[in-house]
Write an enzyme that holds these catalytic residues in place. Sequence first.
Site, PDB file in Angstrom:
ATOM      1  N   HIS A   1      31.883 117.751-108.955  1.00  0.00           N
ATOM      2  CA  HIS A   1      32.470 117.302-107.689  1.00  0.00           C
ATOM      3  C   HIS A   1      31.459 117.205-106.550  1.00  0.00           C
ATOM      4  O   HIS A   1      31.777 116.673-105.485  1.00  0.00           O
ATOM      5  CB  HIS A   1      33.614 118.238-107.292  1.00  0.00           C
TER       6      HIS A   1
ATOM      7  N   LYS B   1      31.220 109.511-113.308  1.00  0.00           N
ATOM      8  CA  LYS B   1      32.581 109.707-113.783  1.00  0.00           C
ATOM      9  C   LYS B   1      33.555 109.058-112.808  1.00  0.00           C
ATOM     10  O   LYS B   1      33.412 109.189-111.588  1.00  0.00           O
ATOM     11  CB  LYS B   1      32.886 111.206-113.889  1.00  0.00           C
TER      12      LYS B   1
ATOM     13  N   CYS C   1      35.319 126.780-107.466  1.00  0.00           N
ATOM     14  CA  CYS C   1      35.377 125.354-107.144  1.00  0.00           C
ATOM     15  C   CYS C   1      36.836 124.930-107.153  1.00  0.00           C
ATOM     16  O   CYS C   1      37.498 124.952-108.206  1.00  0.00           O
ATOM     17  CB  CYS C   1      34.587 124.535-108.171  1.00  0.00           C
TER      18      CYS C   1
ATOM     19  N   CYS D   1      37.573 121.836-109.489  1.00  0.00           N
ATOM     20  CA  CYS D   1      37.705 122.160-110.915  1.00  0.00           C
ATOM     21  C   CYS D   1      38.818 123.172-111.160  1.00  0.00           C
ATOM     22  O   CYS D   1      39.226 123.357-112.314  1.00  0.00           O
ATOM     23  CB  CYS D   1      36.405 122.758-111.453  1.00  0.00           C
TER      24      CYS D   1
ATOM     25  N   HIS E   1      42.677 108.524-116.596  1.00  0.00           N
ATOM     26  CA  HIS E   1      43.931 109.069-117.112  1.00  0.00           C
ATOM     27  C   HIS E   1      44.575 108.080-118.089  1.00  0.00           C
ATOM     28  O   HIS E   1      45.144 108.476-119.117  1.00  0.00           O
ATOM     29  CB  HIS E   1      44.897 109.354-115.963  1.00  0.00           C
TER      30      HIS E   1
ATOM     31  N   HIS F   1      44.178 107.164-112.234  1.00  0.00           N
ATOM     32  CA  HIS F   1      43.117 106.156-112.339  1.00  0.00           C
ATOM     33  C   HIS F   1      42.884 105.849-113.816  1.00  0.00           C
ATOM     34  O   HIS F   1      43.565 106.386-114.700  1.00  0.00           O
ATOM     35  CB  HIS F   1      41.845 106.586-111.606  1.00  0.00           C
TER      36      HIS F   1
ATOM     37  N   CYS G   1      28.773 122.178-107.316  1.00  0.00           N
ATOM     38  CA  CYS G   1      29.450 121.857-108.573  1.00  0.00           C
ATOM     39  C   CYS G   1      28.904 120.523-109.084  1.00  0.00           C
ATOM     40  O   CYS G   1      28.917 119.528-108.337  1.00  0.00           O
ATOM     41  CB  CYS G   1      30.955 121.754-108.359  1.00  0.00           C
TER      42      CYS G   1
ATOM     43  N   LYS H   1      38.574 110.344-108.180  1.00  0.00           N
ATOM     44  CA  LYS H   1      38.918 110.237-106.765  1.00  0.00           C
ATOM     45  C   LYS H   1      37.870 110.936-105.895  1.00  0.00           C
ATOM     46  O   LYS H   1      37.646 110.545-104.761  1.00  0.00           O
ATOM     47  CB  LYS H   1      40.282 110.884-106.512  1.00  0.00           C
TER      48      LYS H   1
END
Length: 506
Positions: A145, A294, A125, A128, A20, A17, A142, A297
């Site tokens: 996430h 953030k 997690c 992570c 990156h 995405h 978390c 996905k």
Amino acid sequence: MRYYLTTPIYYVNSTPHIGHAYTTCAADILVRHQKQRGAETFFLTGVDEHGTKVFRAAREQGLTAQEYVDSIAPSWRELAPRLNAHPDFFIRTSDDGHKTFVREFLQRIYDNGDIYEDVYSGLYCVGCEEFKSESDLVDGKCPIHGTVPERIEEKNYFFRLSAYQDKLLELYDARPDFVLPQFRFNEARSFIAGGLQDFSISRAGEPWGIPLPWDESQVAYVWADALVNYLSALTYARPGEDLRSVFWPDVRHLMAKDILRFHCVYWPAMLLAAGYDVPKQIFVHGYLLLDDRKISKSFGKIIDPLDLIDVYGTDAVRYWCARAVNFGQDGSASVDGLHERYERELGNDLGNLLSRTTKMIEQFLDGRLESGVQLDEGLRAAADALRHDVAADLDRFDITTAIDRIWELVRWLNRYVTEQKPWELAKDDARSADLRVVLHTLADGLRISAVALASYLPVSAERILDALGQPDGVEWDRVAAGRLEAASGISGAAPLFPRIEAPAPA
């Protein structure tokens, strides 16, 4: 003069995405700039293929882990070239060369007495790939996430991170620019000063990973595997060569803030334990945000960088990544913002300036430029400052301030053409010398801008130089006034950034 830069290796539990693309573009900009200054460079990127979440993603698709990573790795390998970024090596942690090196690296730490067996009981997690304490969680979840960590209890192997607390503090105190920006340095040092706990470097009973050399019933915990890629790649990136002595002394890591602890604390400690020098520098940038979340996905909030490239082209996406957010800070991203910058800054400020200038050279100077023509002194001063300041900015990884400075020159040229009115000068034969000065100043200013922008907008920089009949070289010392070379046959340049319809509202 050498410059070795790494991106993090990206998880392959899904496709790339814009987050990156953000890191990859920044890395390519930095490496290209160092090449302009004559450095011997090495640029590494790649993918992290081990870990629980990769194994689970494969299982959900009815594939073995190796089948899954083999199927998805090409989409990651495609990301850099689609962004017109050119890494020297693309590493996969399933490479045999990497797996062999990881085992040797961990064996060195084990032989030095810094790895021991114990029982881990706590929270993990999977998103992570990180063990969590209760204090890390928000409402039991978390914070990255939004998931409840799994409780794990198993016998595995631990690295004596606590033994390296004093050495890490000495490192940070001796090298105040070890981590940039400064507030990230402070964050990492505060974490170290708060007391370090040993951490697990293996997982028991995992079917996907690199077996430990002294106990093959366990595999290397994903970070004890992934971090080592920055070294391992140098041992097999060029067949038959070991590049560690060449590039490792000049290695710099670039990554987002979510993996700061691993890179700024765990990694230098592991390197010291294995007998290696720590990195020269680490730069930690912020998140690209979409609606203040953030881009991930995990949240279903995705901007596909390849879709943006198909619409706007690589240079526009690279420009947006560098300019939209102050590099190092969190910032909001939107396609509307990209479109606005495409039209206003790239299309009008730069593209229209080139078209107008080349058209006037064609019309008023018979398409000819001469070398050695007197230039406006304002351009000389601006170019000298630009050459020094942009280099200093990029040495600090500040790609945003650097391009802001370059854009000040572009805007100066636009003001200059408005103030000097060369179309009016052309009506008065007595002012032909003034007209030559103005048009040559504009042409040389555009040439300087192209060279300065070459690391950001490599395609457009080449087109600008070509439109002005100038050599293709973008060596950094050419960011100086008075380097314009004689040229003929110049005609009005086609739009650098053709008009594009604004995206429809979501």
